[in-house]
Write an enzyme that holds these catalytic residues in place. Structure first.
Site, PDB file in Angstrom:
ATOM      1  N   TYR A 143       0.707  23.632  21.047  1.00 26.08           N
ATOM      2  CA  TYR A 143       0.236  22.745  22.189  1.00 26.08           C
ATOM      3  C   TYR A 143      -1.062  23.134  22.355  1.00 26.08           C
ATOM      4  O   TYR A 143      -1.940  22.679  23.021  1.00 26.08           O
ATOM      5  CB  TYR A 143       1.057  22.787  23.197  1.00 26.08           C
ATOM      6  CG  TYR A 143       2.405  22.179  23.216  1.00 26.08           C
ATOM      7  CD1 TYR A 143       2.968  21.747  22.066  1.00 26.08           C
ATOM      8  CD2 TYR A 143       3.332  22.483  24.191  1.00 26.08           C
ATOM      9  CE1 TYR A 143       4.057  21.088  22.076  1.00 26.08           C
ATOM     10  CE2 TYR A 143       4.869  22.065  24.254  1.00 26.08           C
ATOM     11  CZ  TYR A 143       4.939  21.464  23.268  1.00 26.08           C
ATOM     12  OH  TYR A 143       6.424  21.040  23.065  1.00 26.08           O
ATOM     13  N   HIS A 188      10.234  26.217  16.799  1.00 23.00           N
ATOM     14  CA  HIS A 188       9.850  24.904  17.286  1.00 23.00           C
ATOM     15  C   HIS A 188      10.724  23.620  16.435  1.00 23.00           C
ATOM     16  O   HIS A 188      10.952  22.727  17.037  1.00 23.00           O
ATOM     17  CB  HIS A 188       8.376  24.791  17.111  1.00 23.00           C
ATOM     18  CG  HIS A 188       7.880  23.442  18.144  1.00 23.00           C
ATOM     19  ND1 HIS A 188       6.738  23.698  18.815  1.00 23.00           N
ATOM     20  CD2 HIS A 188       8.383  22.424  18.495  1.00 23.00           C
ATOM     21  CE1 HIS A 188       6.402  22.448  19.563  1.00 23.00           C
ATOM     22  NE2 HIS A 188       7.309  21.586  19.411  1.00 23.00           N
TER      23      HIS A 188
HETATM   24  N1  LIG Z   1      10.496  21.071  21.360  1.00 23.60           N
HETATM   25  C1  LIG Z   1       9.791  19.888  20.994  1.00 23.60           C
HETATM   26  O1  LIG Z   1       9.621  19.497  20.029  1.00 23.60           O
HETATM   27  C2  LIG Z   1       9.283  18.979  22.070  1.00 23.60           C
HETATM   28  C3  LIG Z   1       8.891  17.617  21.752  1.00 23.60           C
HETATM   29  C4  LIG Z   1       8.293  16.770  22.797  1.00 23.60           C
HETATM   30  C5  LIG Z   1       8.119  17.514  24.062  1.00 23.60           C
HETATM   31  N2  LIG Z   1       8.673  18.535  24.364  1.00 23.60           N
HETATM   32  C6  LIG Z   1       8.309  19.185  25.679  1.00 23.60           C
HETATM   33  O2  LIG Z   1       8.972  18.335  26.871  1.00 23.60           O
HETATM   34  C7  LIG Z   1       8.074  18.148  27.707  1.00 23.60           C
HETATM   35  C8  LIG Z   1       8.245  16.647  28.144  1.00 23.60           C
HETATM   36  O3  LIG Z   1       8.418  15.721  27.027  1.00 23.60           O
HETATM   37  P1  LIG Z   1       7.296  14.314  26.670  1.00 23.60           P
HETATM   38  O4  LIG Z   1       5.877  14.822  27.082  1.00 23.60           O
HETATM   39  O5  LIG Z   1       7.723  13.982  25.322  1.00 23.60           O
HETATM   40  O6  LIG Z   1       7.953  13.277  27.504  1.00 23.60           O
HETATM   41  P2  LIG Z   1       8.559  13.256  29.076  1.00 23.60           P
HETATM   42  O7  LIG Z   1       8.204  14.332  30.227  1.00 23.60           O
HETATM   43  O8  LIG Z   1       9.928  12.497  28.742  1.00 23.60           O
HETATM   44  O9  LIG Z   1       7.357  11.991  29.495  1.00 23.60           O
HETATM   45  C9  LIG Z   1       6.257  12.067  29.806  1.00 23.60           C
HETATM   46  C10 LIG Z   1       5.261  10.640  29.895  1.00 23.60           C
HETATM   47  O10 LIG Z   1       5.846   9.796  30.771  1.00 23.60           O
HETATM   48  C11 LIG Z   1       5.056   9.659  31.975  1.00 23.60           C
HETATM   49  N3  LIG Z   1       5.727  10.044  33.317  1.00 23.60           N
HETATM   50  C12 LIG Z   1       5.833  11.450  33.669  1.00 23.60           C
HETATM   51  N4  LIG Z   1       6.362  10.990  34.975  1.00 23.60           N
HETATM   52  C13 LIG Z   1       6.389   9.694  35.412  1.00 23.60           C
HETATM   53  C14 LIG Z   1       7.124   8.932  36.426  1.00 23.60           C
HETATM   54  N5  LIG Z   1       7.655   9.544  37.353  1.00 23.60           N
HETATM   55  N6  LIG Z   1       6.832   7.559  36.355  1.00 23.60           N
HETATM   56  C15 LIG Z   1       6.354   6.904  35.051  1.00 23.60           C
HETATM   57  N7  LIG Z   1       5.757   7.730  33.949  1.00 23.60           N
HETATM   58  C16 LIG Z   1       6.059   9.016  34.168  1.00 23.60           C
HETATM   59  C17 LIG Z   1       3.740  10.640  31.589  1.00 23.60           C
HETATM   60  O11 LIG Z   1       2.323   9.992  32.052  1.00 23.60           O
HETATM   61  P3  LIG Z   1       1.542  11.049  32.982  1.00 23.60           P
HETATM   62  O12 LIG Z   1       1.373  12.347  32.452  1.00 23.60           O
HETATM   63  O13 LIG Z   1       0.419  10.354  32.952  1.00 23.60           O
HETATM   64  O14 LIG Z   1       2.287  11.002  34.204  1.00 23.60           O
HETATM   65  C18 LIG Z   1       4.012  10.661  29.955  1.00 23.60           C
HETATM   66  O15 LIG Z   1       3.264   9.649  29.308  1.00 23.60           O
HETATM   67  C19 LIG Z   1       6.776  18.196  26.864  1.00 23.60           C
HETATM   68  O16 LIG Z   1       5.652  18.528  27.738  1.00 23.60           O
HETATM   69  C20 LIG Z   1       6.993  19.731  26.056  1.00 23.60           C
HETATM   70  O17 LIG Z   1       6.805  20.803  26.904  1.00 23.60           O
HETATM   71  C21 LIG Z   1       9.391  19.291  23.452  1.00 23.60           C
END
Ligand SMILES: NC(=O)c1ccc[n+]([C@@H]2O[C@H](COP(=O)([O-])OP(=O)(O)OC[C@H]3O[C@@H](n4cnc5c(N)ncnc54)[C@H](OP(=O)(O)O)[C@@H]3O)[C@@H](O)[C@H]2O)c1
Length: 282
Positions: free
Chosen positions: A27, A96
């Site tokens: 990241y 990862h």
């Molecule tokens: N291990 C892996 O391979 C892997 C893969 C993906 C993710 N991850 C981890 O998981 C975390 C979260 O996953 P993610 O980023 O994929 O998705 P997520 O947390 O499921 O969703 C984030 C998205 O939803 C929006 N959002 C957040 N809260 C909201 C709300 N209350 N209402 C409406 N929209 C909302 C955000 O936009 P805004 O930011 O504009 O609010 C962003 O576009 C990552 O930061 C990372 O640490 C790990």
């Protein structure tokens, strides 16, 4: 998150009450996370034990020129992450993804070594399927403390979840918010399936809109609470303060009938990975 966003949101989220921060070498924001963390910890007078920091080894081998880490490379990568975060230990260190195929076992042995040196509290994996975990069993190696996987009502991975529960491997859900129309809608952070998914979630009569109305919460809160009710840890990401705060408020419960109904919404597969589903790697 960009380094600027990561520093700001790490600081704000710790100040608000979050205690688990998830980052990864790939990241490229570990330094910024470390700065945000220290600032909030100082202001709140928190001890190191009060927070839980996860970071991840990028295993390599996903694309051409993506050098696969061997034992030594894994140790070096860990030390770099520790240095960048400015911490003296990591709570949870994950591989990862399972892409390193021939070096998976070597990387896992390096994580065991790091744990034995007391530089991490827990070690685990991310995006690993049953076949990858069984490889550890066949090699008489200890199983991970946790597996971080894409999990939400559209991707419930019931067989894998059952296996992880049987083996007492903690389940950490990522991308919990996939079914929202606002999920990673910006160009560059979206996935190939985003537009297909948006069509379904934009529908005013979508299941999560109806449930949100019923419980007087947001759709995001329904999705996060669903995961918590099942005993998964969650990692909601937002660069918007108001959303970050809303995502923390879980002061309600979902009835068993509604939980059963959400189980019927599984669509199988995964949504997030642009380069194919890591769970499908041999
Ligand atoms: N291990 C892996 O391979 C892997 C893969 C993906 C993710 N991850 C981890 O998981 C975390 C979260 O996953 P993610 O980023 O994929 O998705 P997520 O947390 O499921 O969703 C984030 C998205 O939803 C929006 N959002 C957040 N809260 C909201 C709300 N209350 N209402 C409406 N929209 C909302 C955000 O936009 P805004 O930011 O504009 O609010 C962003 O576009 C990552 O930061 C990372 O640490 C790990």
């Amino acid at each position: 998150m960009s380094p600027e966003e990561a520093e700001k949101m790490t600081y704000e989220s710790i100040m608000y009450g979050y205690r688990h921060i998830d980052t990864a070498a790939v990241y490229r924001n570990e330094e910024a996370v470390g700065v945000g963390l220290k600032k909030a910890m100082k202001e709140l007078n928190l001890d190191r034990e009060d927070i839980f920091v996860t970071t991840k080894l990028w295993p390599g081998g996903l694309m051409k020129l993506d050098r696969v880490k061997d034992f030594e490379g894994t140790i070096k990568s860990f030390e770099k992450s520790l240095f960048k975060l400015g911490l003296d230990y990591i709570d949870l260190y994950l591989i990862h993804s399972p892409h390193a195929k021939k070096k998976r076992i070597e990387q896992w042995q390096a994580l065991i070594d790091i744990k034995e040196q007391n530089n991490v509290k827990y070690i685990g994996v991310s995006n690993w399927g049953i076949n990858h975990l069984e490889e550890l069993v066949q090699n008489n190696l200890p199983l991970p403390d946790a597996n971080q996987i894409e999990l939400h009502p559209w991707s419930q991975k019931l067989e894998l979840v059952k296996y992880l529960r049987e083996k007492e491997i903690d389940i950490i859900a990522y991308s919990s918010l996939v079914p929202l129309s606002t999920w990673r809608h910006k160009y560059g952070e979206n996935s190939k399936k985003t537009s297909e998914m948006q069509k379904i979630s934009d529908d005013d009569n979508s299941p999560f809109k109806r449930l949100a109305f019923k419980y007087k919460v947001t759709e995001a809160q329904i999705l996060l609470k669903w995961a918590l009710e099942l005993g998964y840890s969650v990692l909601p990401k937002s660069i918007q303060t108001k959303r970050m705060q809303d995502n923390f408020n879980m002061n309600f419960s979902i009835s068993q009938d509604d939980m059963n109904y959400i189980t019927t919404l599984d669509r199988g597969g995964s949504v997030t990975w642009e380069y194919g589903d890591p769970l499908m790697v041999e």
